[in-house]
Design an enzyme around this catalytic site. Sequence first.
Site, PDB file in Angstrom:
ATOM      1  CD  GLU A 123     -10.591  -3.407 -24.091  1.00 61.79           C
ATOM      2  OE1 GLU A 123     -11.280  -3.137 -23.381  1.00 61.79           O
ATOM      3  OE2 GLU A 123     -10.496  -2.756 -25.337  1.00 61.79           O
TER       4      GLU A 123
ATOM      5  CD  GLU B  36       5.240   1.959  -8.701  1.00 61.54           C
ATOM      6  OE1 GLU B  36       4.381   1.918  -8.088  1.00 61.54           O
ATOM      7  OE2 GLU B  36       6.498   1.847  -8.493  1.00 61.54           O
TER       8      GLU B  36
ATOM      9  CG  MET C  40      -0.627  -8.090  -6.711  1.00 60.81           C
ATOM     10  SD  MET C  40       0.350  -7.358  -8.016  1.00 60.81           S
ATOM     11  CE  MET C  40       1.584  -6.547  -7.155  1.00 60.81           C
TER      12      MET C  40
ATOM     13  CG  ASN D 196      -2.460  -0.737 -13.077  1.00 61.29           C
ATOM     14  OD1 ASN D 196      -2.529  -0.695 -11.663  1.00 61.29           O
ATOM     15  ND2 ASN D 196      -1.581  -1.294 -13.933  1.00 61.29           N
TER      16      ASN D 196
ATOM     17  N   GLY E  47       1.194  -1.069  -0.238  1.00 62.76           N
ATOM     18  CA  GLY E  47       0.130   0.012  -0.040  1.00 62.76           C
ATOM     19  C   GLY E  47       0.460   1.142  -0.019  1.00 62.76           C
TER      20      GLY E  47
ATOM     21  CG  HIS F 130       2.908  -0.765 -15.567  1.00 67.01           C
ATOM     22  ND1 HIS F 130       2.818  -2.456 -14.905  1.00 67.01           N
ATOM     23  CD2 HIS F 130       4.125  -1.647 -16.538  1.00 67.01           C
ATOM     24  CE1 HIS F 130       3.572  -3.466 -16.019  1.00 67.01           C
ATOM     25  NE2 HIS F 130       4.207  -2.307 -16.439  1.00 67.01           N
TER      26      HIS F 130
HETATM   27  C1  GRF Z   1       5.062  -2.603  -6.507  1.00 66.18           C
HETATM   28  O1  GRF Z   1       5.430  -3.121  -7.595  1.00 66.18           O
HETATM   29  C2  GRF Z   1       4.508  -1.500  -7.210  1.00 66.18           C
HETATM   30  O2  GRF Z   1       5.183  -1.326  -8.146  1.00 66.18           O
HETATM   31  C3  GRF Z   1       3.269  -1.662  -8.525  1.00 66.18           C
HETATM   32  O3  GRF Z   1       2.242  -2.819  -7.187  1.00 66.18           O
HETATM   33  C4  GRF Z   1       3.165  -3.030  -6.666  1.00 66.18           C
HETATM   34  C5  GRF Z   1       3.477  -2.805  -5.151  1.00 66.18           C
HETATM   35  O4  GRF Z   1       2.791  -1.496  -4.711  1.00 66.18           O
HETATM   36  N1  GRF Z   1       2.567  -0.426  -8.658  1.00 66.18           N
HETATM   37  P1  GRF Z   1       1.977  -1.219  -2.878  1.00 66.18           P
HETATM   38  O5  GRF Z   1       2.929  -1.003  -2.447  1.00 66.18           O
HETATM   39  O6  GRF Z   1       1.243  -2.162  -2.501  1.00 66.18           O
HETATM   40  O7  GRF Z   1       1.569   0.019  -3.404  1.00 66.18           O
END
Ligand code: GRF
Length: 206
Positions: free
Chosen positions: A152, A185, A95, A112, A16, A114
Amino acid sequence: MMKEKTRIAVLVSGGGTNLQALIDAQNRGELSHGEIVVVISSSRLAYALERAKTAGIPGHVVNLKKRGSQEAFEEGIEDLLKEYRVELIVLAGFMNILSPTFTSRWPNRILNIHPALIPSFCGKGYYGLKVHEAALQRGVKVTGATVHFVNEIPDGGEILLQKAVEILPDDTPEVLQRRVMEEAEWKLLPQATEMVAEAIAKEKEK
Ligand code: GRF
């Protein structure tokens, strides 16, 4: 009249840190057109749920295995999205796969993050540390992160923001992942979320 803030759901599965970046941005007033109203985790073990609790944001678990099928899993998520009147979904380290049936109901309403510069190192099998392992394996000198709309095609939606991050000679996947999170990110996701939240809030104004 004060524009009603766009109601945001953040979907998580793990640590998170991206959720935390959104919460911190909200607390700094950098998410002025949006409000995180619910966190939905695909795992009850996700530390992201602790982060939500500390921030006073309702957290729920919808687990694929427990729900028994992709349909029931997605129904569980949809029920919560309805309950919280969600208008924008942000996948932050989420995930699980969301089916075309689900994503087609939310056109340009699912974001999202990435951890690579799409179209590099993305698509099936490229998630988490695997993305950085592939970048180091290929020997690229620059990587980064991408925020895109979800459709999609896995990692196939319109790209909103990208930020490049330098790869250093003795980087390990873990060191590189951390740099991409810190430098890209955690900056891009709040920025993109505010951009889309503002557009939705303005649309509601009309
Ligand atoms: C990390 O690999 C991040 O790069 C990707 O999701 C994974 C976990 O991110 N976006 P988070 O710490 O749970 O946000």
